[in-house]
Design a protein around this motif. Structure first.
Motif, mmCIF file in Angstrom:
data_model
loop_
_atom_site.group_PDB
_atom_site.id
_atom_site.type_symbol
_atom_site.label_atom_id
_atom_site.label_comp_id
_atom_site.label_asym_id
_atom_site.label_seq_id
_atom_site.Cartn_x
_atom_site.Cartn_y
_atom_site.Cartn_z
ATOM 1 N N ASN A 1 29.898 -34.335 -2.915
ATOM 2 C CA ASN A 1 31.313 -34.433 -3.261
ATOM 3 C C ASN A 1 32.125 -33.239 -2.766
ATOM 4 O O ASN A 1 33.312 -33.143 -3.052
ATOM 5 N N LYS A 2 31.482 -32.324 -2.012
ATOM 6 C CA LYS A 2 32.193 -31.191 -1.435
ATOM 7 C C LYS A 2 31.389 -30.629 -0.266
ATOM 8 O O LYS A 2 30.210 -30.951 -0.090
ATOM 9 N N THR A 3 32.041 -29.807 0.532
ATOM 10 C CA THR A 3 31.374 -29.146 1.654
ATOM 11 C C THR A 3 30.188 -28.322 1.162
ATOM 12 O O THR A 3 30.286 -27.599 0.170
ATOM 13 N N GLN A 4 29.076 -28.422 1.894
ATOM 14 C CA GLN A 4 27.929 -27.549 1.614
ATOM 15 C C GLN A 4 28.158 -26.248 2.372
ATOM 16 O O GLN A 4 27.972 -26.179 3.595
ATOM 17 N N ASN A 5 28.569 -25.228 1.655
ATOM 18 C CA ASN A 5 29.014 -23.962 2.222
ATOM 19 C C ASN A 5 27.847 -22.975 2.184
ATOM 20 O O ASN A 5 27.478 -22.469 1.119
ATOM 21 N N LEU A 6 27.257 -22.710 3.351
ATOM 22 C CA LEU A 6 26.014 -21.945 3.425
ATOM 23 C C LEU A 6 26.272 -20.639 4.162
ATOM 24 O O LEU A 6 26.658 -20.633 5.332
ATOM 25 N N ARG A 7 26.027 -19.538 3.501
ATOM 26 C CA ARG A 7 26.254 -18.218 4.096
ATOM 27 C C ARG A 7 25.339 -17.208 3.415
ATOM 28 O O ARG A 7 24.653 -17.515 2.446
ATOM 29 N N ALA A 8 25.295 -16.005 3.955
ATOM 30 C CA ALA A 8 24.695 -14.821 3.321
ATOM 31 C C ALA A 8 23.170 -14.794 3.343
ATOM 32 O O ALA A 8 22.582 -13.761 3.034
ATOM 33 N N VAL A 9 22.500 -15.895 3.713
ATOM 34 C CA VAL A 9 21.037 -15.886 3.725
ATOM 35 C C VAL A 9 20.563 -16.123 5.152
ATOM 36 O O VAL A 9 20.528 -17.252 5.626
ATOM 37 N N SER A 10 20.222 -15.059 5.843
ATOM 38 C CA SER A 10 19.714 -15.157 7.211
ATOM 39 C C SER A 10 18.206 -14.981 7.212
ATOM 40 O O SER A 10 17.617 -14.428 6.271
ATOM 41 N N GLY A 11 17.592 -15.463 8.281
ATOM 42 C CA GLY A 11 16.206 -15.136 8.511
ATOM 43 C C GLY A 11 16.105 -13.860 9.320
ATOM 44 O O GLY A 11 17.045 -13.068 9.391
#
Length: 397
Positions: A149-159
């Motif tokens: 129901n909203k954008t999946q906002n993915l940040r801050a977790v890098s490999g």
């Protein structure tokens, strides 16, 4: 013999980071009618690999083969069971990678409130899993349709360069991500938004039907300021724009993805942004690679590299029938005109440099409304493109 050469002469051989155990001629190969010009043996071991059992070749936790392999110059792939190679400080020796990282699970029937992320008690949203991740963790999405129901906002977790963070389809299953009825605009016109990340691997997802009916085009996948990452076996369709990579994004591989039937009638002008894949508005010094991808039936362009000042390399990509509106099936009428209608739109670029910035190898473009291959730059001295073994068929220009 652990290693034997028979009837070969004058070759160079390198044998490195192997476990050669419980056999004759372990670190001294047996020669049968053979001579080796240059034999290099480095970092090999002669230890019991400590398999789980005589029929189970997974490694025990104390195996000397764990993290004893070497880094080789290939795009990260999977072990025999689909796990990332590698999961530790270096690859393991053998067929199975020992994964010491966390593994989480999502399901269309999962719960962010009641779930734990375990295989038997999965979460629902990618955002929920992302909030728990550290470098190297894996999120498996089970097959089925996820109505978000909203954008999946993915940040801050890098490999890291030797330990990717992974968002993968569960083996042999296909997750489909699309908006729920009443999808809420929360400031982002995207299905999935990857922002300010590096060393992630996204594999095996469908992202579709993200439209917002506004002048700002809705992207299925948006990757902004993302580097050294892999986007593989994705399908982006029936969005207003399939996938966009932009900003300070470089060192990325987009592999074996499909971008099709993306239309944006609400843009100004209409259909002006309905591309399959955009790798655009990227400054000089950032290089990206697109291998074995396909783009078709998009309203504007198949592949669009507008205002990309970096280098793009494409291998084995196909694009056809772009530049039409949704009525793409009535070919003889003809179908209604969309916008630009380029298969490969390689420019434009603003800054003149002396080096080549577009390399295309073994690519095919056919039946696009205007151009199959377009430099899209008024001054050809600004953007140098090199095409090798490419095929163009049946466009207007």
């Amino acid at each position: 013999a652990g290693i034997m050469f028979r009837n070969v002469n004058g070759i160079n051989v390198t044998i490195t980071n192997n476990d050669i155990h419980d056999c004759d001629y372990r670190l001294n190969p047996y020669m049968s009618n053979s001579t080796i010009s240059n034999l290099i043996l480095t970092n090999n071991i002669e230890s019991d690999p400590l398999f789980v059992s005589t029929s189970d070749f997974h490694l025990q936790s104390t195996s000397p083969c764990i993290n004893a392999g070497c880094l080789i110059n290939i795009i990260p792939r999977n072990d025999y069971e689909g796990n990332a190679v590698y999961a530790g400080s270096a690859p393991d020796i053998g067929a199975y990678e020992t994964n010491s990282n966390n593994v989480y699970y999502l399901s269309p029937t999962g719960s962010d409130q009641l779930g734990t992320g375990a295989e038997g008690n999965p979460w629902f949203t990618i955002e929920r899993a992302w909030s728990e991740l550290v470098a190297g963790d894996i999120v498996y999405m089970r097959g089925g349709t996820y109505y978000y129901n909203k954008t999946q906002n993915l940040r801050a977790v890098s490999g890291t360069s030797d330990n990717y963070t992974r968002l993968w389809n569960y083996p042999d299953e296909r997750p489909i991500i699309r908006p729920a009825v009443g999808w809420v605009y929360d400031g982002w016109y995207y299905g999935i938004y990857f922002q300010n990340l590096s060393s992630i691997h996204v594999l095996g997802l469908d992202v579709c039907y993200f439209t917002y009916q506004q002048t700002s085009c809705c992207r299925g996948i948006m990757a902004q300021n993302v580097s050294n990452s892999i986007f593989e076996n994705l399908a982006c369709y029936r969005n207003e724009l399939g996938m966009m990579v932009t900003g300070n994004s470089g060192g990325n591989y987009i592999i074996n993805c499909d971008f099709y039937e993306n239309y944006d009638p609400y843009s100004n002008p209409p259909y002006n942004n309905g591309d399959g894949l955009d790798v655009s508005t990227i400054p000089q010094g950032y290089n990206n690679t697109i291998n074995f991808c396909r783009a078709w039936y998009n309203a504007d362009d198949g592949f669009d590299f507008f205002n990309n000042e970096g280098i793009i390399t494409m291998n084995g990509c196909w694009t056809w029938m772009n530049g039409y509106q949704e009525d793409h099936e009535s070919f003889n009428q003809p179908p209604m005109i969309g916008n630009d209608g380029n298969g490969f739109k390689l420019g434009q670029a603003q800054n003149a440099v002396s080096t080549t910035r577009r390399y295309l190898y073994n690519c095919i473009a056919a039946l696009n409304r205007v151009n199959n291959f377009s430099q899209n730059t008024l001054d050809p001295q600004i953007l140098t493109c090199e095409l090798y073994n490419c095929l163009s068929y049946g466009s207007i220009q």
